[in-house]
Design a protein around this motif. Structure first.
Motif, PDB file in Angstrom:
ATOM      1  N   UNK A   6     -32.163  17.569  48.789  1.00 18.50           N
ATOM      2  CA  UNK A   6     -32.812  16.281  48.761  1.00 18.50           C
ATOM      3  C   UNK A   6     -32.863  15.175  49.830  1.00 18.50           C
ATOM      4  N   UNK A   7     -31.645  15.027  50.222  1.00 18.01           N
ATOM      5  CA  UNK A   7     -31.272  14.380  51.469  1.00 18.01           C
ATOM      6  C   UNK A   7     -32.199  14.716  52.653  1.00 18.01           C
ATOM      7  N   UNK A   8     -32.801  16.058  53.378  1.00 11.47           N
ATOM      8  CA  UNK A   8     -33.241  15.654  53.608  1.00 11.47           C
ATOM      9  C   UNK A   8     -35.170  15.087  53.964  1.00 11.47           C
ATOM     10  N   UNK A   9     -34.657  14.236  52.602  1.00 10.94           N
ATOM     11  CA  UNK A   9     -36.077  13.578  52.430  1.00 10.94           C
ATOM     12  C   UNK A   9     -35.169  11.910  52.608  1.00 10.94           C
ATOM     13  N   UNK A  10     -34.573  11.570  53.665  1.00  8.77           N
ATOM     14  CA  UNK A  10     -34.354  10.431  53.605  1.00  8.77           C
ATOM     15  C   UNK A  10     -34.912   9.089  54.239  1.00  8.77           C
ATOM     16  N   UNK A  11     -36.461   9.843  54.976  1.00  6.21           N
ATOM     17  CA  UNK A  11     -37.712   8.880  54.852  1.00  6.21           C
ATOM     18  C   UNK A  11     -38.293   8.682  53.789  1.00  6.21           C
ATOM     19  N   UNK A  12     -38.135   9.685  53.091  1.00  5.73           N
ATOM     20  CA  UNK A  12     -38.933   8.786  51.804  1.00  5.73           C
ATOM     21  C   UNK A  12     -38.644   7.941  51.206  1.00  5.73           C
TER      22      UNK A  12
END
Length: 408
Positions: A290-296
Motif C-alpha cells: 500500500x505504500x505505493x499509493x503515497x500520493x493518495x
C-alpha cells in the motif's frame, strides 16, 4: 511477593534512559537520507551507502563489545555511548555546513554514530539481565519495550519538526536526547547485581543447520519488507505528503504498538508459530504494498501503517523466541545472529530502495518488499515441518518473550 507493583523493576530511570538513548537514533534516522539528499553532496546511491553504514553498525556493532561488557560496567558504557553520539552528530552538522564531499569521511562518521547507538542498546539490555532475577526480567523487558516504542513514535515526529524548522542544523537533533541520556545514566547504580536465578542449562540437542538457515532466511526476507517503511518511505513520500505528515505516520505506527502490543501478544498465544509467521507477513506485505499509493493521501497511508505495525507486533517476538529456542542454550549467540541478519537485510534494502527512489522507481522498492514478505509465507508452506520443530524447541506455549528491539 503478591500483587503487581505500580512501579517497574528498578524504578523508572532505566526505562526513561532507554527512551532517550533510542531517541538519539530515532530523531536522526528517519530524515537522515532526506537531509543528505537535500544537501546535494551525494547522489542517491551515495546517500544509501552512508545511511546503510549507520544501520549496519547499529545492528552489528554490539558484537564487538560483548566480551568487554562486565557486570557493573554497563553505566560507563552507556555514558560513553551517549557522548559518542553527541560528538558524531556535531561533526556531521559541521561537515554538512562546510559541504564536505568525502564519502569515506561520511561513511566513517555514520559508522561511529551507529556503533555508539548499538553499544547503548547492548549495555542497557545487559543491565536488565544482570540487575534483576528471573522472576523480574520478563517484566523489565516488557517495560523496556514500551519505552522503546514510545521513543520510536515520538522521535520521528520530533525529527520531522526539527527538519522543517532548521534544515541546516538538523543533524544536531540527537544531542539533546544524548545529553539527557548521560544525566539519567549517571543516576544508575555503579554496579549491577548478578541475576539471582541461575542460567538455564544448555539444551542437549539442537535442530539441524537447515532449520536454522530457514529461520534466518525468513527473518532476512521479513526485514527487507520492514525496511521499506522505516528506511525508504520518507525519501519517497516527503515530496508527496510533506515531512510533518510522514513524521505523523511514523508516530502512528509506534503508538499503535505501545497501545496494542499486549493485546496482540495475548491473542497470538492461541495460534501456532507457523500460523503467526504467515499472518504477520501477510499483514506486513499488504501494508508495504500500500505504500505505493503515497500520493493518495494520509488515510491510505494510515491503513498501510496499520498492516505494517500489526505484522511487526506479531513477528518480532515470534522470531526472537524461535531463535533463542533453537540456540542450544546460547541465547546471546541467537540474538547476535538474528541482529546480524536484521542489519544485513535492512542495509541492503535501504541502499537498493534509495537508489530506486533516486531513479524515480520508489514503488518498485515497495512492491519488492511486499514480495519478500510473501516469500516468507511460501517458506512456511514448503517447510512447515521445520517451523513446527522450531516451535517445539522454543516451547513457546509456556513462555511469553519480550519483543525484540526492531529500530535499535
Amino acid at each position: 511477593m503478591t500483587g503487581r507493583p505500580r512501579t517497574p523493576p528498578g524504578g523508572w530511570t532505566p526505562y526513561a534512559l532507554r527512551f532517550f538513548s533510542y531517541g538519539a537514533w530515532g530523531v536522526l534516522y528517519p530524515f537522515f537520507p532526506v537531509w543528505l539528499l537535500d544537501s546535494g553532496l551525494f547522489t542517491a546511491g551515495g546517500v544509501g551507502l552512508i545511511v546503510g553504514a549507520a544501520v549496519l553498525a547499529n545492528r552489528l556493532g554490539s558484537l564487538a563489545f560483548v566480551k568487554a561488557m562486565r557486570p557493573g560496567s554497563e553505566r560507563n558504557f552507556i555514558i560513553g555511548s551517549q557522548a559518542a553520539i553527541a560528538a558524531a552528530a556535531a561533526v556531521m552538522c559541521l561537515m554538512g555546513l562546510l559541504s564536505v564531499r568525502s564519502l569515506a569521511g561520511w561513511l566513517l562518521l555514520s559508522t561511529v554514530f551507529g556503533l555508539a547507538c548499538s553499544l547503548a542498546t547492548l549495555a542497557q539490555l545487559t543491565l536488565i539481565v544482570h540487575q534483576f532475577d528471573s522472576t523480574q526480567t520478563r517484566r523489565a523487558f516488557s517495560y523496556e519495550n514500551i519505552a522503546l516504542n514510545a521513543a520510536g513514535g515520538l522521535a520521528p515526529l520530533v525529527s520531522s519538526l526539527a527538519y522543517t524548522a532548521s534544515e541546516r542544523f538538523y543533524a544536531l537533533a540527537p544531542i539533546g536526547f544524548a545529553a539527557v541520556g548521560i544525566l539519567l545514566a549517571a543516576r544508575l547504580a555503579g554496579r549491577s547485581a548478578p541475576a539471582a536465578g541461575a542460567p538455564a542449562a544448555a539444551r542437549p540437542a539442537t535442530p539441524g543447520r537447515r532449520t536454522v538457515a530457514i529461520l534466518l532466511a525468513a527473518n532476512f526476507l521479513t526485514t527487507v519488507a520492514y525496511a521499506q517503511f522505516y528506511g525508504v518511505f520518507s525519501a519517497h513520500a516527503t515530496p508527496l505528503l510533506g515531512a510533518r505528515s510522514v513524521g505523523l505516520l511514523f508516530a502512528a505506527g509506534s503508538v499503535a504498538i505501545v497501545l496494542l502490543q499486549t493485546l496482540v501478544t495475548r491473542w497470538s498465544r492461541t495460534l501456532g508459530e507457523p500460523a503467526l509467521v504467515v499472518l504477520s507477513n501477510l499483514a506486513l506485505g499488504t501494508g508495504t504494498a500500500l505504500l505505493v499509493a503515497a500520493g493518495a493521501g494520509l488515510p491510505a497511508m494510515l491503513l498501510a501503517v496499520l498492516g505494517i505495525t500489526l505484522g511487526e507486533m506479531i513477528y518480532g517476538p515470534v522470531y526472537q523466541t524461535l531463535a533463542v529456542g533453537i540456540s542450544g542454550g546460547r541465547p546471546a549467540l541467537a540474538i547476535g545472529t538474528l541482529t546480524f541478519v536484521w542489519g544485513l537485510a535492512e542495509s541492503l534494502a535501504v541502499v537498493a530502495g534509495l537508489a530506486l527512489v533516486g531513479a524515480g522507481l520508489g514503488p518498485v522498492s515497495f512492491l519488492g518488499g511486499a514480495a519478500a514478505a510473501l516469500a516468507v509465507v511460501a517458506l512456511v508452506v514448503v517447510f512447515r515441518r521445520h517451523f513446527t520443530a522450531m516451535a517445539a524447541f522454543a516451547n513457546v506455549t509456556s513462555t511469553e518473550p519480550a519483543k525484540a528491539p526492531a529500530h535499535s
